[in-house]
Design an enzyme around this catalytic site. Structure first.
Site, PDB file in Angstrom:
ATOM      1  N   ASN A 199      69.216 -16.716 -18.806  1.00 53.96           N
ATOM      2  CA  ASN A 199      70.245 -17.375 -19.629  1.00 53.96           C
ATOM      3  C   ASN A 199      69.603 -17.947 -20.886  1.00 53.96           C
ATOM      4  O   ASN A 199      68.406 -18.226 -20.911  1.00 53.96           O
ATOM      5  CB  ASN A 199      70.901 -18.502 -18.817  1.00 53.96           C
ATOM      6  CG  ASN A 199      72.358 -18.717 -19.203  1.00 53.96           C
ATOM      7  OD1 ASN A 199      73.142 -17.778 -19.234  1.00 53.96           O
ATOM      8  ND2 ASN A 199      72.720 -19.946 -19.518  1.00 53.96           N
ATOM      9  N   LEU A 200      70.445 -18.129 -21.903  1.00 50.19           N
ATOM     10  CA  LEU A 200      69.960 -18.689 -23.158  1.00 50.19           C
ATOM     11  C   LEU A 200      69.487 -20.127 -22.974  1.00 50.19           C
ATOM     12  O   LEU A 200      68.539 -20.571 -23.604  1.00 50.19           O
ATOM     13  CB  LEU A 200      71.107 -18.646 -24.172  1.00 50.19           C
ATOM     14  CG  LEU A 200      70.795 -18.479 -25.632  1.00 50.19           C
ATOM     15  CD1 LEU A 200      69.820 -17.345 -25.885  1.00 50.19           C
ATOM     16  CD2 LEU A 200      72.088 -18.240 -26.402  1.00 50.19           C
ATOM     17  N   HIS A 233      87.183 -11.951 -11.860  1.00 48.82           N
ATOM     18  CA  HIS A 233      88.208 -12.547 -12.731  1.00 48.82           C
ATOM     19  C   HIS A 233      89.173 -11.483 -13.256  1.00 48.82           C
ATOM     20  O   HIS A 233      89.916 -11.731 -14.192  1.00 48.82           O
ATOM     21  CB  HIS A 233      87.567 -13.288 -13.908  1.00 48.82           C
ATOM     22  CG  HIS A 233      86.891 -14.571 -13.500  1.00 48.82           C
ATOM     23  ND1 HIS A 233      86.154 -15.345 -14.367  1.00 48.82           N
ATOM     24  CD2 HIS A 233      86.840 -15.209 -12.307  1.00 48.82           C
ATOM     25  CE1 HIS A 233      85.683 -16.408 -13.717  1.00 48.82           C
ATOM     26  NE2 HIS A 233      86.077 -16.340 -12.464  1.00 48.82           N
ATOM     27  N   GLN A 243      82.065 -11.968 -13.932  1.00 51.38           N
ATOM     28  CA  GLN A 243      83.184 -12.860 -14.252  1.00 51.38           C
ATOM     29  C   GLN A 243      83.869 -12.372 -15.521  1.00 51.38           C
ATOM     30  O   GLN A 243      84.851 -12.953 -15.955  1.00 51.38           O
ATOM     31  CB  GLN A 243      82.665 -14.279 -14.492  1.00 51.38           C
ATOM     32  CG  GLN A 243      81.966 -14.873 -13.301  1.00 51.38           C
ATOM     33  CD  GLN A 243      81.212 -16.141 -13.698  1.00 51.38           C
ATOM     34  OE1 GLN A 243      81.742 -17.232 -13.657  1.00 51.38           O
ATOM     35  NE2 GLN A 243      79.970 -15.976 -14.088  1.00 51.38           N
ATOM     36  N   ASN A 244      83.313 -11.334 -16.134  1.00 50.21           N
ATOM     37  CA  ASN A 244      83.826 -10.892 -17.434  1.00 50.21           C
ATOM     38  C   ASN A 244      84.979  -9.909 -17.258  1.00 50.21           C
ATOM     39  O   ASN A 244      84.978  -9.100 -16.331  1.00 50.21           O
ATOM     40  CB  ASN A 244      82.710 -10.232 -18.247  1.00 50.21           C
ATOM     41  CG  ASN A 244      81.573 -11.192 -18.506  1.00 50.21           C
ATOM     42  OD1 ASN A 244      81.743 -12.397 -18.376  1.00 50.21           O
ATOM     43  ND2 ASN A 244      80.407 -10.666 -18.843  1.00 50.21           N
TER      44      ASN A 244
END
Ligand code: OAD
Length: 269
Positions: free
Chosen positions: A240-241, A117, A95-96
């Site tokens: 994920n964080l 994206h 998505q980056n």
């Protein structure tokens, strides 16, 4: 080298680039460099003030050129190279828009790379939609019209590359060589359809391992990808964080930074 899984899909989001100093969307409390998202990242915003939009994306290009791929990008790129030499197939969906995956890989992963994206290193003709490899920043940080080549951004050899700065209109907006109409960043803005989703879904329904890295599970359609892969029988893993919004779609959760957790996880596959 052989892998336990035969078809792997990776999905990445802003979190994988956090360790490269690229600010994540949510960290900026909904504002991008003090602009409302709809002013700089929507078709109506571009129509209203294309100069503001090009100033914004020129800065994004310069910042992306300064950022360096981090350990997580490098780990993923090495794995993709290894997988190419094996009997397994991997698809990377991101998505980056920051070009860090391509730069870590050292080329474009081609058919198996989907930037749904869009990307900062491309522009598109607003008339005929021809896409160009474009690494120019047209405005500097003070808003002055300039021609700065953001050289480190990845350029796509399969596209016409704007090697010299294109013509500009009186306001400094770059014009497409094909139609002499305004160029726009080849970024998917709010209200627009992400690119390559059909191909992504095809891969998701055929994969046996799905790994989401650094994505909050808030933004459609990517937030559905884990559920699609799981329904099709894949093992689903989230790195994920913090626990993402779509946590229920994952079999396995590895909470921590992508730089730490991704290499640990890949040892197991
Ligand atoms: P978000 O900003 O919504 O979520 C980023 C996620 O990454 C959050 O859940 C963080 O907890 C996590 N995170 C932060 N640092 C991390 C690290 N070092 N390692 C692992 N995880 C970390 O971003 P996305 O889910 O990608 O587009 O949002 C999707 C897209 O929406 C974004 O790419 C954004 C917007 O369109 C652009 O910014 C261009």
């Amino acid at each position: 080298m052989d892998f336990r899984y035969k078809r792997i899909v990776f999905l990445t989001g802003a979190g994988i680039s956090a360790e490269s100093g690229v600010r994540t969307f949510r960290d900026s409390s909904g504002l991008w460099e003090n602009h409302k998202v709809e002013e700089v990242a929507s078709p109506s915003g571009f129509q209203k003030d294309p100069v503001l939009v090009w100033k914004f994306y020129s800065l994004r290009r310069l910042q992306a050129a300064e950022a360096k791929p981090n350990k997580a990008h490098a780990t993923l790129a090495n794995l993709l190279h290894d997988l190419e030499k094996s009997h397994s197939k991997a698809t990377l969906i991101t998505q980056n828009v920051d070009t860090l995956h391509e730069r870590a890989y050292g080329a474009l992963p081609d058919k198996n790379f989907l930037d749904i994206h869009g990307t900062l290193s491309r522009s598109r003709c607003t008339k005929c939609s021809k896409v160009y490899s474009d690494r120019w920043a047209y405005f500097d940080a003070t808003g002055k019209s300039v021609d700065i080549h953001a050289d480190d951004l990845w350029s796509n050899a399969s596209l016409t590359c704007l090697l010299t700065t294109p013509k500009r209109n009186a306001n400094g907006i770059p014009l497409s060589p094909c139609c002499t109409e305004q160029l726009r960043p080849d970024i998917v803005w709010f209200g627009e359809r992400p690119q390559g989703v059909e191909k992504a879904v095809e891969e998701l329904t055929r994969c046996d391992l799905f790994v989401a890295i650094g994505t909050s599970g808030n933004v459609q359609p990517a937030s559905n990808f884990a559920a699609v892969a799981r329904k099709a029988g894949a093992h689903t893993v989230c790195i994920n964080l913090e626990s993402p919004e779509n946590a229920g779609a994952f079999h396995e959760h590895l909470l921590g930074t992508a730089g730490d957790k991704l290499p640990e996880f890949l040892k197991k596959i």
